[in-house]
Write a protein that holds these residues in place. Structure first.
Motif, mmCIF file in Angstrom:
data_model
loop_
_atom_site.group_PDB
_atom_site.id
_atom_site.type_symbol
_atom_site.label_atom_id
_atom_site.label_comp_id
_atom_site.label_asym_id
_atom_site.label_seq_id
_atom_site.Cartn_x
_atom_site.Cartn_y
_atom_site.Cartn_z
ATOM 1 N N UNK A 290 -61.381 -6.300 -4.385
ATOM 2 C CA UNK A 290 -61.870 -6.879 -3.140
ATOM 3 C C UNK A 290 -61.003 -8.017 -2.644
ATOM 4 N N UNK A 291 -60.040 -8.464 -3.479
ATOM 5 C CA UNK A 291 -59.088 -9.496 -3.090
ATOM 6 C C UNK A 291 -57.683 -8.987 -3.426
ATOM 7 N N UNK A 292 -56.881 -8.733 -2.413
ATOM 8 C CA UNK A 292 -55.597 -8.045 -2.598
ATOM 9 C C UNK A 292 -54.398 -8.987 -2.625
ATOM 10 N N UNK A 293 -54.648 -10.285 -2.674
ATOM 11 C CA UNK A 293 -53.541 -11.233 -2.561
ATOM 12 C C UNK A 293 -52.669 -11.281 -3.816
ATOM 13 N N UNK A 294 -53.173 -10.860 -4.958
ATOM 14 C CA UNK A 294 -52.363 -10.853 -6.175
ATOM 15 C C UNK A 294 -52.745 -9.656 -7.025
ATOM 16 N N UNK A 295 -51.758 -9.136 -7.764
ATOM 17 C CA UNK A 295 -52.021 -7.976 -8.596
ATOM 18 C C UNK A 295 -50.735 -7.368 -9.124
ATOM 19 N N UNK A 296 -50.845 -6.173 -9.657
ATOM 20 C CA UNK A 296 -49.714 -5.478 -10.282
ATOM 21 C C UNK A 296 -49.384 -4.218 -9.506
ATOM 22 N N UNK A 297 -48.090 -4.003 -9.224
ATOM 23 C CA UNK A 297 -47.623 -2.796 -8.541
ATOM 24 C C UNK A 297 -46.961 -1.875 -9.554
ATOM 25 N N UNK A 298 -47.441 -0.632 -9.630
ATOM 26 C CA UNK A 298 -46.866 0.390 -10.497
ATOM 27 C C UNK A 298 -46.310 1.531 -9.663
#
Length: 384
Positions: free
Chosen positions: A208-216
């Motif tokens: 629900x919050x897309x400002x940070x995360x991991x891209x695969x």
């Protein structure tokens, strides 16, 4: 036929991948044969002759124009080159959002409809971006508008026009096309419109919050199947390697276009080889739901219904939207005549499933800047 039976029948096997990074191994004859099903065998029957708008639909359906590029609609000039779109519920009405695939001032606009289907108002939800092509809706009712340009960004926008749009660079800086949310695994799938583009998965730290995360990126595994591997630098440095070239085992697809998630599977299209792919997220395998032989030509934007029907719009071809049923039947549901220099974009169903919105990006003019774009509404007894 259940969804998984269909995938087994139309795939090259559970994740069969050639060393060159392509999946198609010659075992998709089932998809080709099902694609050859006569149009009259479709769930809605054959298309009738086109009406006054030059649009052919099956018996029992109707079409109207809801907006034209460079024409006023409820307070704004409707944007040129309408592209990807989605619908959102809004009280007793609903909203259709549409991207604008032009440079520098692209962005996105919205049409708000009253319960009787009349347009209540129109407004901008994103401005000052470039070549906003496709995108995707989120479960928390925002619209992800994707820039199809070098080091393009994903912007999260508010269809209701209350909040400012926000860029999410952690989702990768590349030639974005479409996005599809998988609420079961809490990830977002992303396509890339390059001749050797990749298929990505973004996992936010907080759903629900897309400002940070991991891209695969989807890769060939050592066992011959597929697996996800992390992209080292999602920012895709100008003088370094772009995201699609950072992982040597990454699978490459010929021009990624639309994507749509349903019931454990993310379907995505590739225009270069005219295929609809199916990534089975539950099984972790990749197959083909439609190959190039059949009535559907120039695959592009894709949407679907809760019942499992897929609707694929054509970029070129003969300007149709085709349905692909869970049984593997492929048939046209709408065709626009006399607009051969255009493409169909932005298919999206109203929340109640009775209306299908889509655009002809350049309309009858064929104008490269999309100044003649036309946005339509098709109504009728769609299968839910």
């Amino acid at each position: 036929m259940q969804r998984r039976t269909f995938l087994r029948a139309t795939s090259a096997g559970a994740g069969a991948v050639a060393l060159c990074g392509t999946l198609w191994q010659g075992a998709a004859a089932h998809a080709a044969s099902s694609a050859g099903t006569p149009a009259s065998a479709g769930p809605y029957g054959p298309l009738l002759p086109p009406g006054d708008l030059g649009v052919a639909v099956p018996r029992g359906f109707s079409v109207r124009v809801v907006a034209r590029s460079s024409h006023w609609v409820r307070g704004i000039l409707w944007h040129p080159a309408p592209d990807g779109g989605a619908c959102f519920p809004d009280g007793d009405g609903w909203i259709y959002v549409s991207n604008s695939e032009i440079p520098l001032i692209g962005g996105a606009s919205a049409l708000r409809f009253r319960p009787d289907g009349t347009v209540d108002r129109a407004y901008r939800i994103l401005s000052g971006t470039t070549l906003n092509c496709a995108g995707g809706a989120t479960p928390w009712r925002t619209w992800l508008s994707c820039e199809e340009t070098f080091r393009g960004r994903v912007f999260e926008t508010d269809p209701y026009g209350r909040r400012s749009a926000v860029a999410h660079p952690a989702m990768g800086r590349f030639k974005h096309e479409a996005a599809a949310c998988d609420p079961d695994r809490r990830v977002v799938y992303l396509t890339e419109d390059e001749g050797d583009g990749c298929f990505y998965r973004y996992t936010p730290h907080t759903w629900g919050e897309l400002d940070s995360g991991r891209l695969d990126v989807l890769c060939e595994s050592s066992g011959g199947g597929v697996e996800w591997r992390q992209v080292p630098d999602p920012s895709g440095p100008v003088f370094g390697r772009q995201t699609r070239h950072q992982v040597s085992a990454a699978l490459h697809f010929d021009g990624g276009e639309g994507c749509h998630y349903h019931d454990g599977v993310c379907y995505f299209t590739t225009k270069g080889d005219n295929r609809v792919w199916a990534y089975d997220a539950e099984a972790g395998s990749l197959g083909v739901a439609y190959d190039s032989t059949g009535p559907l030509d120039g695959v592009d934007n894709i949407t679907g219904t809760a019942g499992g029907d897929l609707y694929v719009a054509e970029d070129g071809g003969n300007m149709e939207i085709n349905v692909i049923t869970p049984q593997g039947v492929v048939a046209p549901v709408v065709r626009i005549d006399g607009q051969e220099e255009s493409e169909i974009t932005g298919p999206a169903f109203s929340p109640d499933g009775t209306r299908l919105y889509f655009s002809s990006q350049r309309g009858t003019s064929g104008n490269a800047a999309g100044l003649g774009g036309i946005t339509y509404e098709m109504s009728g007894p769609f299968r839910h």
